[in-house]
Scaffold this motif. Sequence first.
Motif, PDB file in Angstrom:
ATOM      1  N   GLU A 181       0.836  -1.205   0.000  1.00 43.89           N
ATOM      2  CA  GLU A 181       0.000   0.000   0.000  1.00 43.89           C
ATOM      3  C   GLU A 181       0.877   1.265   0.000  1.00 43.89           C
ATOM      4  O   GLU A 181       0.552   2.252  -0.659  1.00 43.89           O
ATOM      5  CB  GLU A 181      -0.940  -0.039   1.214  1.00 43.89           C
ATOM      6  N   ARG A 184       1.973   1.855  -3.429  1.00 38.92           N
ATOM      7  CA  ARG A 184       0.879   2.392  -4.258  1.00 38.92           C
ATOM      8  C   ARG A 184       0.661   3.888  -3.982  1.00 38.92           C
ATOM      9  O   ARG A 184       0.493   4.680  -4.891  1.00 38.92           O
ATOM     10  CB  ARG A 184      -0.428   1.637  -3.976  1.00 38.92           C
ATOM     11  N   GLU A 266      -5.828  -5.898  -2.555  1.00 37.86           N
ATOM     12  CA  GLU A 266      -5.647  -4.430  -2.440  1.00 37.86           C
ATOM     13  C   GLU A 266      -6.669  -3.807  -1.491  1.00 37.86           C
ATOM     14  O   GLU A 266      -6.373  -2.856  -0.778  1.00 37.86           O
ATOM     15  CB  GLU A 266      -5.756  -3.767  -3.817  1.00 37.86           C
TER      16      GLU A 266
END
Length: 283
Positions: A181, A184, A266
């Motif tokens: 994460e 990202r 995700e």
Amino acid sequence: MQQPKTALITGGNDGIGKATATELARRGMRVIIACRNEEKARQAIRDIQQEGGERQAAFLPCDLASFGSIRETARLYQSQFGPLDVLINNAGIFTSQLEYTKEGFELQFGVNHLGHFLLTHLLMDSMKQAGAPRVVNVSSIAYLRGQIDFGNLRGEKGPGQYEGMKAYAQSKLANVLFTRELARRHPKINAYALHPGPVRTRIGNKHSNWFTSLGWHLLKIFMVSPEKGAKTSVYLATSPEVEGAGGQFFDDKQRQRTLSEAARDEGLGRRLWEASEEVAASK
Ligand SMILES: NC(=O)c1ccc[n+]([C@@H]2O[C@H](COP(=O)([O-])OP(=O)(O)OC[C@H]3O[C@@H](n4cnc5c(N)ncnc54)[C@H](OP(=O)(O)O)[C@@H]3O)[C@@H](O)[C@H]2O)c1
């Protein structure tokens, strides 16, 4: 003269963290170890300086089981040091009994994940001042057995339902989800997760059951040294080969192409991030 790169290593006073700090200092980096045990840290600094030189190592107090302590660590870092090139979230614990952080979280989740989540956030500005910052999260293949039990992050189910290995696996899955994460949300920061291998350290010494405790001590005979266990952390902190490989999981310096379903989820990564942000920001 070019300034040496700076690495901050949590739990750099023992085990894999100390071996990582020593090797990075030997390679010319300035290493700052963030630890809760000052006496052990001072000894570790002396050992690291023998390898890397006088100006190569420093210590910051940091108890990852306390948000207040983590905030103070970040404040001290910012007041004493400049850009942070590498943050190695290495410190970790295993315990087979339900224990809590200062803010009341289950200890393994609190130290292994939440504490590092908060520290990373607080050091984000210092990392952004560095050219190509890296975050190295020391996870474990134990993550494969992990699940995130959002209803039990404070040990709400009680000591009768507590399984140390399950809680450890949860915290190590959290390390992997956090890494992915982070990559990202902050693509300029190279974030990696890793398994260091089975390494002969103190981490498994807190088995309360004599049978598993005996098993751990027997297994230690076959485990590798902390120096060997530090190899993947050192590789991810220094190698140009992994530039741009953010969000990946490494074992024995090799990128693992197949991750568990939970680690690839995700939505789960986002939910964990948001839950961690909510509790860490509110304290
Ligand atoms: N050894 C293995 O086989 C193995 C396998 C897979 C993954 N790992 C991972 O490798 C990492 C390093 O573990 P290790 O094997 O080197 O264990 P270790 O020798 O027990 O070292 C753990 C380090 O974490 C520190 N620490 C624990 N609780 C802390 C807290 N509340 N605040 C600040 N520091 C704290 C310890 O400090 P104190 O000295 O104060 O206790 C110590 O420096 C961990 O994340 C672990 O999960 C290890």
